[in-house]
Scaffold this motif. Structure first.
Motif, PDB file in Angstrom:
ATOM      1  N   ALA A  12       0.823  -1.216   0.000  1.00 31.77           N
ATOM      2  CA  ALA A  12       0.000   0.000   0.000  1.00 31.77           C
ATOM      3  C   ALA A  12       0.859   1.270   0.000  1.00 31.77           C
ATOM      4  O   ALA A  12       0.369   2.355  -0.310  1.00 31.77           O
ATOM      5  N   ASP A  13       2.140   1.143   0.375  1.00 30.17           N
ATOM      6  CA  ASP A  13       3.037   2.305   0.360  1.00 30.17           C
ATOM      7  C   ASP A  13       3.578   2.568  -1.034  1.00 30.17           C
ATOM      8  O   ASP A  13       4.236   3.586  -1.258  1.00 30.17           O
ATOM      9  N   GLY A  15       3.226   2.350  -5.406  1.00 29.64           N
ATOM     10  CA  GLY A  15       2.269   2.491  -6.492  1.00 29.64           C
ATOM     11  C   GLY A  15       2.356   1.323  -7.446  1.00 29.64           C
ATOM     12  O   GLY A  15       2.886   0.267  -7.105  1.00 29.64           O
ATOM     13  N   LEU A  20       8.174   3.133  -3.592  1.00 24.59           N
ATOM     14  CA  LEU A  20       7.559   3.961  -2.555  1.00 24.59           C
ATOM     15  C   LEU A  20       6.920   5.207  -3.176  1.00 24.59           C
ATOM     16  O   LEU A  20       7.568   5.959  -3.907  1.00 24.59           O
ATOM     17  N   LYS A  21       5.641   5.424  -2.889  1.00 27.65           N
ATOM     18  CA  LYS A  21       4.950   6.630  -3.359  1.00 27.65           C
ATOM     19  C   LYS A  21       5.532   7.844  -2.619  1.00 27.65           C
ATOM     20  O   LYS A  21       5.762   7.778  -1.407  1.00 27.65           O
ATOM     21  N   LEU A  22       5.690   8.947  -3.325  1.00 26.88           N
ATOM     22  CA  LEU A  22       6.279  10.129  -2.686  1.00 26.88           C
ATOM     23  C   LEU A  22       5.454  10.643  -1.496  1.00 26.88           C
ATOM     24  O   LEU A  22       6.035  11.027  -0.476  1.00 26.88           O
ATOM     25  N   PRO A  23       4.118  10.665  -1.582  1.00 31.53           N
ATOM     26  CA  PRO A  23       3.378  11.117  -0.391  1.00 31.53           C
ATOM     27  C   PRO A  23       3.597  10.181   0.812  1.00 31.53           C
ATOM     28  O   PRO A  23       3.719  10.643   1.940  1.00 31.53           O
ATOM     29  N   ARG A  24       3.701   8.888   0.562  1.00 34.69           N
ATOM     30  CA  ARG A  24       3.955   7.950   1.664  1.00 34.69           C
ATOM     31  C   ARG A  24       5.376   8.116   2.200  1.00 34.69           C
ATOM     32  O   ARG A  24       5.617   7.917   3.393  1.00 34.69           O
ATOM     33  N   ASP A  27       4.987  10.767   4.614  1.00 38.71           N
ATOM     34  CA  ASP A  27       4.322  10.222   5.804  1.00 38.71           C
ATOM     35  C   ASP A  27       5.328   9.500   6.711  1.00 38.71           C
ATOM     36  O   ASP A  27       5.284   9.650   7.934  1.00 38.71           O
ATOM     37  N   HIS A 172       0.051  15.388   0.487  1.00 41.24           N
ATOM     38  CA  HIS A 172      -0.927  15.222  -0.596  1.00 41.24           C
ATOM     39  C   HIS A 172      -0.639  16.058  -1.830  1.00 41.24           C
ATOM     40  O   HIS A 172      -1.104  15.733  -2.923  1.00 41.24           O
ATOM     41  N   ASP A 175       0.658  13.914  -4.414  1.00 46.47           N
ATOM     42  CA  ASP A 175      -0.350  13.114  -5.121  1.00 46.47           C
ATOM     43  C   ASP A 175      -0.770  13.852  -6.386  1.00 46.47           C
ATOM     44  O   ASP A 175      -0.880  13.266  -7.469  1.00 46.47           O
TER      45      ASP A 175
ATOM     46  N   TYR B 160      -1.495   7.735  -8.145  1.00 41.26           N
ATOM     47  CA  TYR B 160      -1.159   7.020  -6.912  1.00 41.26           C
ATOM     48  C   TYR B 160      -2.347   6.255  -6.313  1.00 41.26           C
ATOM     49  O   TYR B 160      -2.203   5.604  -5.286  1.00 41.26           O
ATOM     50  N   LEU B 162      -3.565   3.895  -7.993  1.00 48.30           N
ATOM     51  CA  LEU B 162      -3.371   2.580  -8.625  1.00 48.30           C
ATOM     52  C   LEU B 162      -2.485   1.693  -7.763  1.00 48.30           C
ATOM     53  O   LEU B 162      -1.573   2.181  -7.094  1.00 48.30           O
TER      54      LEU B 162
END
Lengths: 249, 249
Positions: A12-13, A15, A20-24, A27, A172, A175, B160, B162
């Motif tokens: 879930a972290d 994409g 690793l997603k940048l917003p995560r 976080d 966010h 995102d 994100y 996805l």
């Protein structure tokens, strides 16, 4: 003094690219700073009791490689100094061997939750953290709006975009910024460095326009982003990208 | 056999009310099931290698109280059975004293990542998990579209949103569903139970309409939600709410 927090990345972290997603990423960094701040007057619950919040005004990230789902990392943070109104904090994400994957510098202000106005820095918090008073403030990249953004998309601030400061959480913004780029581009590139500057708060239900332009020089690709609300500048961001390397290790 | 995973809630997991966000609640549950599945043929990397994905078709959640930022919880999961096409998995979140805060039942299918078609259940995975073949399938709430939705908001699937299945992750539907309710309502209520049924995949860039209506009977409030894309039903959801209790403990 660095504060460390271990973490194993969940799917879930990450994409669809598995990174690793940048917003995560933000976080996780915020989780490390709250871990350090929790027992101090700068921790979320003490801050809330006193009607205060921390607001980030600028981040600069340098990337070696973004970690992937399942990877174990150590997230660290350090309060590196402060002056009359500004506080500085560094962050990093290391792999299990202690190699830096991401390094970040950030600039923060204290603000009054009710009046939404800036407060002077708090010597007591700085003392608790061992953060030195800085005669000379760290220099951050000067971001300026461009004249020739090429594309734009509209975003609305959702309920869950809000944080305990009752405005859109800074994570966010990324995102929106990443979504404003073509999907194929994001799936084939990763950031080398990213600078983002927050000018104004975005509130629940606000509609913002996320503008973007791309500058290509040889194989280097840079994207420049502005987030505006009814023509007023909310945030600026610049990212230098590199081709994504799937077999880095 | 239950698989347990300990976790301390971060502020980023919680919204402006301080309670665990519903999409993050699902993320935590997915983290526990991947923790259990990782060493099996049902784990994300083995699934990806074989060109397969897990897709949830229905969840039912029962809430005692949603945990809050800073709280330590144990997230558990158990593969409770399967039949020819469907797999069943329960989840829970317990507080430190072992009290159930949330319980969930869920129904899953295997699908082919390329053809996007349903696959029959995999006996080998079930065997690895110790999940029994079920002669009788668990009964889930029958959700039906309403004739008289009162409000609607439009949402677009962002990059994100996805996941590694290359469609909008099921957790994000709750970002939209909760945002479609008035902010004051969400800040003063918490769910008692929530049922959601996923009919069709939502893809990158899709614009969906999230419709909502509220039924009030005495002090009980129920909200009914439909997510549609160009008139086609993508998902249905029903939530029974209770007044938020700030001093539950």
């Amino acid at each position: 003094m660095r504060y460390y927090k271990d973490y194993q990345l969940e799917y879930a972290d990450c994409g669809e690219s598995g990174q690793l997603k940048l917003p995560r990423m933000i976080d996780l960094m915020m989780g490390s700073s709250e871990g350090q701040l929790a027992p101090t007057l700068g921790g979320a619950s003490a801050m809330k009791e006193r009607g205060r919040g921390w607001v980030v005004t600028q981040y600069e990230f340098e990337f070696t490689s973004l970690p992937r789902a399942g990877q174990k990392v150590r997230v660290w943070t350090e309060a590196v100094g402060y002056n009359r109104f500004l506080s500085y904090r560094d962050f990093g994400i290391e792999d299990e061997a202690g190699k830096d994957l991401v390094i970040a510098h950030s600039q923060w202000v204290l603000f009054d939750l009710k009046s939404r106005k800036l407060l002077p820095s708090d010597d007591k918090i700085a003392e608790e953290l061992g953060a030195p008073f800085l005669a000379k403030i760290p220099r951050f990249k000067k971001l300026r709006p461009k004249d020739d953004y090429k594309d734009e998309k509209v975003y609305r601030a959702y309920y869950y975009d809000l944080d305990s400061n009752h405005h859109v959480n800074n994570a966010h913004y990324l995102d929106w910024i990443v979504d404003s780029l073509p999907r194929d581009f994001v799936n084939s590139h990763e950031p080398k460095d990213l600078a983002i500057k927050f000018d104004k708060e975005i509130k629940y239900g606000d509609e913002v326009v996320c503008q973007v332009m791309q500058e290509t020089e040889d194989s280097a690709v840079k994207t420049c982003h502005a987030i505006t609300r009814q023509g007023e500048l909310m945030a600026l961001c610049e990212v230098n990208w590199q081709k994504m390397c799937f077999n880095r290790d």
